[in-house]
Design a protein around this motif. Sequence first.
Motif, mmCIF file in Angstrom:
data_model
loop_
_atom_site.group_PDB
_atom_site.id
_atom_site.type_symbol
_atom_site.label_atom_id
_atom_site.label_comp_id
_atom_site.label_asym_id
_atom_site.label_seq_id
_atom_site.Cartn_x
_atom_site.Cartn_y
_atom_site.Cartn_z
ATOM 1 N N ARG A 1 0.842 -1.211 0.000
ATOM 2 C CA ARG A 1 0.000 0.000 0.000
ATOM 3 C C ARG A 1 0.875 1.259 0.000
ATOM 4 N NH1 ARG A 1 -2.254 3.387 3.885
ATOM 5 N NH2 ARG A 1 -4.391 4.092 3.476
ATOM 6 N N ASP A 2 1.902 1.279 0.857
ATOM 7 C CA ASP A 2 2.785 2.447 0.947
ATOM 8 C C ASP A 2 3.524 2.695 -0.368
ATOM 9 O OD1 ASP A 2 2.037 2.886 3.549
ATOM 10 O OD2 ASP A 2 3.841 2.003 4.433
ATOM 11 N N LEU A 3 4.009 1.620 -1.000
ATOM 12 C CA LEU A 3 4.725 1.779 -2.265
ATOM 13 C C LEU A 3 3.828 2.390 -3.337
ATOM 14 C CD1 LEU A 3 6.646 -1.638 -2.334
ATOM 15 C CD2 LEU A 3 7.646 0.629 -1.958
ATOM 16 N N SER A 4 2.575 1.953 -3.380
ATOM 17 C CA SER A 4 1.627 2.490 -4.364
ATOM 18 C C SER A 4 1.318 3.950 -4.090
ATOM 19 C CB SER A 4 0.329 1.674 -4.347
ATOM 20 O OG SER A 4 0.578 0.327 -4.679
ATOM 21 N N LEU A 5 1.080 4.284 -2.816
ATOM 22 C CA LEU A 5 0.778 5.671 -2.459
ATOM 23 C C LEU A 5 1.964 6.587 -2.762
ATOM 24 C CD1 LEU A 5 -1.098 5.189 0.942
ATOM 25 C CD2 LEU A 5 -2.076 6.040 -1.202
ATOM 26 N N GLY A 6 3.165 6.097 -2.499
ATOM 27 C CA GLY A 6 4.347 6.906 -2.784
ATOM 28 C C GLY A 6 4.479 7.228 -4.253
ATOM 29 N N GLU A 7 4.217 6.248 -5.104
ATOM 30 C CA GLU A 7 4.311 6.462 -6.550
ATOM 31 C C GLU A 7 3.244 7.446 -7.024
ATOM 32 O OE1 GLU A 7 6.160 6.308 -10.043
ATOM 33 O OE2 GLU A 7 6.825 5.111 -8.338
ATOM 34 N N ILE A 8 2.024 7.287 -6.522
ATOM 35 C CA ILE A 8 0.932 8.193 -6.902
ATOM 36 C C ILE A 8 1.242 9.627 -6.463
ATOM 37 C CG2 ILE A 8 -1.442 8.840 -6.288
ATOM 38 C CD1 ILE A 8 -1.501 6.762 -8.379
ATOM 39 N N ASP A 9 1.686 9.786 -5.214
ATOM 40 C CA ASP A 9 1.993 11.131 -4.716
ATOM 41 C C ASP A 9 3.150 11.757 -5.479
ATOM 42 O OD1 ASP A 9 -0.028 10.899 -2.915
ATOM 43 O OD2 ASP A 9 1.242 10.734 -1.134
ATOM 44 N N GLN A 10 4.128 10.946 -5.852
ATOM 45 C CA GLN A 10 5.263 11.469 -6.606
ATOM 46 C C GLN A 10 4.826 11.965 -7.984
ATOM 47 O OE1 GLN A 10 8.692 8.870 -7.955
ATOM 48 N NE2 GLN A 10 9.734 10.143 -6.472
ATOM 49 N N ILE A 11 3.965 11.201 -8.637
ATOM 50 C CA ILE A 11 3.438 11.615 -9.937
ATOM 51 C C ILE A 11 2.661 12.924 -9.797
ATOM 52 C CG2 ILE A 11 1.769 11.026 -11.746
ATOM 53 C CD1 ILE A 11 2.589 8.062 -11.298
ATOM 54 N N TYR A 12 1.831 13.011 -8.763
ATOM 55 C CA TYR A 12 1.024 14.223 -8.535
ATOM 56 C C TYR A 12 1.929 15.433 -8.301
ATOM 57 C CZ TYR A 12 -2.099 17.555 -6.280
ATOM 58 O OH TYR A 12 -2.791 18.692 -5.946
ATOM 59 N N ASN A 13 2.925 15.285 -7.426
ATOM 60 C CA ASN A 13 3.819 16.405 -7.123
ATOM 61 C C ASN A 13 4.606 16.848 -8.349
ATOM 62 O OD1 ASN A 13 2.980 16.493 -4.502
ATOM 63 N ND2 ASN A 13 4.827 15.607 -3.621
ATOM 64 N N ALA A 14 5.017 15.882 -9.180
ATOM 65 C CA ALA A 14 5.757 16.229 -10.396
ATOM 66 C C ALA A 14 4.862 17.018 -11.352
ATOM 67 C CB ALA A 14 6.286 14.969 -11.071
ATOM 68 N N ARG A 15 3.618 16.601 -11.495
ATOM 69 C CA ARG A 15 2.701 17.292 -12.407
ATOM 70 C C ARG A 15 2.309 18.675 -11.897
ATOM 71 N NH1 ARG A 15 -1.286 12.219 -14.251
ATOM 72 N NH2 ARG A 15 0.313 11.139 -15.493
ATOM 73 N N GLU A 16 2.219 18.798 -10.568
ATOM 74 C CA GLU A 16 1.837 20.083 -9.980
ATOM 75 C C GLU A 16 3.050 20.969 -9.683
ATOM 76 O OE1 GLU A 16 -1.379 21.119 -9.489
ATOM 77 O OE2 GLU A 16 -1.847 19.289 -10.639
#
Length: 325
Positions: free
Chosen positions: A142-157
């Motif tokens: 779960r943590d690995l998935s959330l980390g990847e999603i948050d990283q993608i979001y931060n990069a886009r924003e």
Amino acid sequence: MTTLEKLIGLHKGDIDELNAHIERRLSSSGSPMMSHIIISLLRTKGKQLRPLLLIMCAKMFGASGSKVMSAAAAVELLHNASLIHDDVVDNSSTRRGNPTVNAVWDNHVAVLVGDFFTSSAMQEAIDTGEIRIVDALCALGRDLSLGEIDQIYNAREHTLDETNYFRIIDYKTASLFVASARMGCIAAGAPDEKTEALARYALLFGRCFQLRDDIFDYYDAATVGKPTGNDLREGKVTLPLLKALQSGAPECRAIRELLGKDNLSDSEIAVIQKFARDNGGIESTYATMDCLKHQAMAQLDVFPAEEPIRQQLMELFDFIIERKF
């Protein structure tokens, strides 16, 4: 001989047993195509720091054997599953100097291979007979998935924030080390107080591991010996640059404007890398690692000073900070 080679040598029997254990688990697929891919993947092992940490934590309490091997295999398999999936997400063509699964086959095959590794990891966790190990592995996924999603979001924003940065590396990197320490302790039947101390050590260890990797990215490829600047190409702003942006240097505004772009050229990446190096980003990141190291060493105070594994964990932390690869 590096510190890591020395430590692996001290636990060589366990690491060899682990690799044979993983090979047996993966070779039972019965699929010719999956078997072919797995054989190529098994030839390109990484540092295996996570299972090494798990084995060391278990040995701190005198434990070894099948339960420890299954726990170590579970975390190593899930780690490799996450790398295979990350290569698809990042469209990476190489890893550890070798072609990725998605580059050789395609994204569809790579996702399925990653899923196979994930399911194999879960089987290993179940084989330990410890529901807390299964729980730890599920929480890790779960943590690995959330980390990847948050990283993608931060990069886009184009988010430039230290708090977000550390939350992502706790999810994406440190979580693997925390799970390794915790699962090793559970497999050994360790008391809760000492399990939590080693889990906190592992969190700080994981943060330092990622910070050292992030420093590599701010030098040219010829200096480091592998491709660099990839984080910046993907819109990921890491601690060396965040620290340099706090310096108040005249170039800060221009660098922030560059970071607002969706695509950076090689020359723009070189400008950003130099800015981070010239404005204290590298030195500040090393200072952060030194602070994390002192916190981690304090966690080991619950163990006797003469405990060999305690000394090995201290040496491993120093290696993480000083490593050249």
